[in-house]
Design an enzyme around this catalytic site. Structure first.
Site, PDB file in Angstrom:
ATOM      1  N   SER A  18       4.183   3.532  -3.936  1.00 28.69           N
ATOM      2  CA  SER A  18       4.033   2.083  -3.733  1.00 28.69           C
ATOM      3  C   SER A  18       3.910   1.371  -5.082  1.00 28.69           C
ATOM      4  O   SER A  18       2.865   1.364  -5.723  1.00 28.69           O
ATOM      5  CB  SER A  18       2.781   1.815  -2.889  1.00 28.69           C
ATOM      6  OG  SER A  18       2.668   0.442  -2.655  1.00 28.69           O
TER       7      SER A  18
ATOM      8  N   HIS B  16       8.508   2.610  -2.916  1.00 26.31           N
ATOM      9  CA  HIS B  16       8.193   1.624  -1.882  1.00 26.31           C
ATOM     10  C   HIS B  16       7.953   0.275  -2.562  1.00 26.31           C
ATOM     11  O   HIS B  16       7.092   0.140  -3.426  1.00 26.31           O
ATOM     12  CB  HIS B  16       6.937   2.079  -1.136  1.00 26.31           C
ATOM     13  CG  HIS B  16       6.542   1.210   0.001  1.00 26.31           C
ATOM     14  ND1 HIS B  16       7.131   1.294   1.247  1.00 26.31           N
ATOM     15  CD2 HIS B  16       5.619   0.223   0.095  1.00 26.31           C
ATOM     16  CE1 HIS B  16       6.577   0.403   2.057  1.00 26.31           C
ATOM     17  NE2 HIS B  16       5.660  -0.266   1.376  1.00 26.31           N
TER      18      HIS B  16
ATOM     19  N   ASP C 295       6.927  -3.511  -2.122  1.00 26.95           N
ATOM     20  CA  ASP C 295       6.288  -4.505  -1.253  1.00 26.95           C
ATOM     21  C   ASP C 295       6.685  -5.904  -1.677  1.00 26.95           C
ATOM     22  O   ASP C 295       6.451  -6.311  -2.819  1.00 26.95           O
ATOM     23  CB  ASP C 295       4.761  -4.381  -1.353  1.00 26.95           C
ATOM     24  CG  ASP C 295       4.226  -3.241  -0.504  1.00 26.95           C
ATOM     25  OD1 ASP C 295       4.752  -3.026   0.599  1.00 26.95           O
ATOM     26  OD2 ASP C 295       3.276  -2.587  -0.949  1.00 26.95           O
TER      27      ASP C 295
ATOM     28  N   HIS D 213       9.919  -3.230   1.719  1.00 25.53           N
ATOM     29  CA  HIS D 213       9.073  -3.645   2.845  1.00 25.53           C
ATOM     30  C   HIS D 213       8.881  -5.160   2.760  1.00 25.53           C
ATOM     31  O   HIS D 213       8.117  -5.647   1.943  1.00 25.53           O
ATOM     32  CB  HIS D 213       7.742  -2.875   2.728  1.00 25.53           C
ATOM     33  CG  HIS D 213       6.729  -3.235   3.760  1.00 25.53           C
ATOM     34  ND1 HIS D 213       5.398  -2.873   3.647  1.00 25.53           N
ATOM     35  CD2 HIS D 213       6.828  -3.916   4.924  1.00 25.53           C
ATOM     36  CE1 HIS D 213       4.734  -3.323   4.701  1.00 25.53           C
ATOM     37  NE2 HIS D 213       5.584  -3.970   5.484  1.00 25.53           N
TER      38      HIS D 213
ATOM     39  N   GLY E 190      -0.715  -6.605   3.341  1.00 30.32           N
ATOM     40  CA  GLY E 190      -1.054  -7.701   2.431  1.00 30.32           C
ATOM     41  C   GLY E 190      -1.894  -7.297   1.245  1.00 30.32           C
ATOM     42  O   GLY E 190      -1.844  -7.972   0.212  1.00 30.32           O
ATOM     43  N   PHE E 191      -2.661  -6.225   1.364  1.00 28.46           N
ATOM     44  CA  PHE E 191      -3.558  -5.864   0.263  1.00 28.46           C
ATOM     45  C   PHE E 191      -3.637  -4.349   0.093  1.00 28.46           C
ATOM     46  O   PHE E 191      -3.516  -3.605   1.078  1.00 28.46           O
ATOM     47  CB  PHE E 191      -4.975  -6.407   0.529  1.00 28.46           C
ATOM     48  CG  PHE E 191      -5.003  -7.898   0.635  1.00 28.46           C
ATOM     49  CD1 PHE E 191      -5.061  -8.685  -0.508  1.00 28.46           C
ATOM     50  CD2 PHE E 191      -4.909  -8.518   1.870  1.00 28.46           C
ATOM     51  CE1 PHE E 191      -5.055 -10.073  -0.412  1.00 28.46           C
ATOM     52  CE2 PHE E 191      -4.898  -9.905   1.982  1.00 28.46           C
ATOM     53  CZ  PHE E 191      -4.973 -10.685   0.828  1.00 28.46           C
TER      54      PHE E 191
ATOM     55  N   GLY F 275      -5.844  -0.951  -1.116  1.00 29.72           N
ATOM     56  CA  GLY F 275      -7.249  -0.529  -1.103  1.00 29.72           C
ATOM     57  C   GLY F 275      -8.029  -0.848   0.158  1.00 29.72           C
ATOM     58  O   GLY F 275      -9.244  -1.016   0.114  1.00 29.72           O
TER      59      GLY F 275
ATOM     60  N   ASP G 237       2.098   3.415   6.094  1.00 26.82           N
ATOM     61  CA  ASP G 237       1.803   2.582   4.926  1.00 26.82           C
ATOM     62  C   ASP G 237       0.388   2.012   5.045  1.00 26.82           C
ATOM     63  O   ASP G 237       0.091   1.298   5.996  1.00 26.82           O
ATOM     64  CB  ASP G 237       2.831   1.444   4.853  1.00 26.82           C
ATOM     65  CG  ASP G 237       2.718   0.616   3.589  1.00 26.82           C
ATOM     66  OD1 ASP G 237       1.990   1.017   2.661  1.00 26.82           O
ATOM     67  OD2 ASP G 237       3.380  -0.441   3.532  1.00 26.82           O
ATOM     68  N   GLY G 238      -0.441   2.333   4.060  1.00 27.02           N
ATOM     69  CA  GLY G 238      -1.789   1.775   4.016  1.00 27.02           C
ATOM     70  C   GLY G 238      -2.847   2.844   4.121  1.00 27.02           C
ATOM     71  O   GLY G 238      -2.920   3.560   5.118  1.00 27.02           O
TER      72      GLY G 238
ATOM     73  N   GLY H 240      -0.291   4.906  -2.291  1.00 29.56           N
ATOM     74  CA  GLY H 240      -0.808   3.764  -3.044  1.00 29.56           C
ATOM     75  C   GLY H 240      -2.050   4.139  -3.816  1.00 29.56           C
ATOM     76  O   GLY H 240      -2.135   5.239  -4.367  1.00 29.56           O
TER      77      GLY H 240
HETATM   78  C1  DX5 Z   1       0.844  -3.227   1.739  1.00 27.56           C
HETATM   79  C2  DX5 Z   1       1.040  -2.045   0.827  1.00 27.56           C
HETATM   80  C3  DX5 Z   1      -0.191  -1.269   0.686  1.00 27.56           C
HETATM   81  C4  DX5 Z   1      -0.105  -0.148  -0.252  1.00 27.56           C
HETATM   82  C5  DX5 Z   1      -1.446   0.238  -0.606  1.00 27.56           C
HETATM   83  O1  DX5 Z   1       1.707  -3.358   2.704  1.00 27.56           O
HETATM   84  O2  DX5 Z   1       2.169  -1.271   1.086  1.00 27.56           O
HETATM   85  O3  DX5 Z   1      -0.672  -0.888   1.922  1.00 27.56           O
HETATM   86  O4  DX5 Z   1       0.839   0.775   0.015  1.00 27.56           O
HETATM   87  O5  DX5 Z   1      -1.812   1.545  -0.576  1.00 27.56           O
HETATM   88  P1  DX5 Z   1      -3.362   1.838  -0.501  1.00 27.56           P
HETATM   89  O6  DX5 Z   1      -3.834   1.417   0.848  1.00 27.56           O
HETATM   90  O7  DX5 Z   1      -3.462   3.310  -0.721  1.00 27.56           O
HETATM   91  O8  DX5 Z   1      -4.014   1.060  -1.590  1.00 27.56           O
HETATM   92 ZN    ZN Z   2       4.293  -1.639   2.137  1.00 29.68          ZN
END
Ligand code: DX5
Ligand code: ZN
Length: 232
Positions: A9, A34, A36, A67, A143-144, A146, A176-177, A198
């Site tokens: 990401s 990926h 965003d 995405h 959207g965010f 973490g 994702d997330g 991420g």
């Molecule tokens: C938003 C992003 C995040 C990202 C963050 O759509 O695509 O979700 O990958 O990864 P984490 O949740 O590990 O910080």
């Molecule tokens: Zn994403």
């Protein structure tokens, strides 16, 4: 199930050292990037953009899965494909004419994906499965970075894999997330085959990208509880 792949990401990379991070991602054997895209309307935040994709393309050949967290994404599909998207993923919640949008993505030579927010049921995809190459199941609200995992989304992954199998379709399911070292094995076990890495894994600040990638691979190649025991 299609082959297991990791997608880094890029919103979580160190932008002051982006080229260095891109090389580390490729050297670690990560298969995809990926990207965003946020428009400040579909989600209350902003993220990457077309110029950034073009810059990345100059130093990295990994396929980009884009995405689009964007209202009415059909307005921009062609431009993202021109900028190098291998996969264009639109949100089911953001486009009124989902089938037309997916058909357009394929007609322009990219692979077509749909993303579902945690609250959106799988049944919304019932009549467009044949138009899909990839299903992105959001495991947090988009959207965010973490954020915490929304637990019910694991059940959605399992139900999505079962639904696809029942229809004889072998599509990619991407998650994702909060794809953490602990959650990733459970996501794979549920039926996901592309993991978006991420801040919870590939870009975890406690180690390098290459160490994080190795740890993530190890976690998903062993049993679903291995990650929990490996916690540091
Ligand atoms: C938003 C992003 C995040 C990202 C963050 O759509 O695509 O979700 O990958 O990864 P984490 O949740 O590990 O910080
Ligand atoms: Zn994403």
């Amino acid at each position: 199930m299609p082959p297991l792949r990791l997608s880094a990401s890029l919103a979580c990379a160190d932008w002051l050292h982006l080229e260095r991070d891109l090389r580390a991602i490729a050297e670690a054997g990560v298969e995809m990037l990926h990207i965003d895209i946020m428009d400040g309307a579909f989600v209350p935040n902003f993220a990457l953009n077309l110029d950034m994709m073009r810059a990345v393309r100059r130093v990295c050949t990994l396929p980009m899965d884009v995405h689009l967290m964007v209202e009415a994404p059909e307005r921009y599909v062609a431009r993202f494909i021109e900028a190098g998207a291998a996969y264009v993923i639109v949100h089911q919640e953001a486009t009124r004419h989902l089938q037309r949008t997916l058909a357009e993505i394929r007609a322009l030579g990219a692979r077509a994906g749909v993303a579902l927010n945690p609250a959106t049921p799988l049944c919304t995809l019932e009549y467009i499965l044949e138009d899909l190459d990839l299903l992105l199941i959001m495991t947090v609200n988009p959207g965010f970075t973490g954020q915490k995992l929304v637990p019910a989304t694991l059940r959605k992954v399992a139900e999505a894999r079962a639904m696809l199998q029942a229809r004889g379709l072998d599509l990619d399911i991407e998650v994702d997330g909060n794809v953490s070292f602990e959650a990733a094995p459970r996501m794979i076990q549920a039926g996901a085959n592309i993991l978006v890495g991420g801040t919870s894994s590939l870009f975890w600040p406690g180690a390098s990208i290459s160490e994080n990638a190795a740890r993530l691979r190890k976690a998903i190649q062993t049993d679903p509880h291995a990650g929990e025991m490996d916690k540091t």
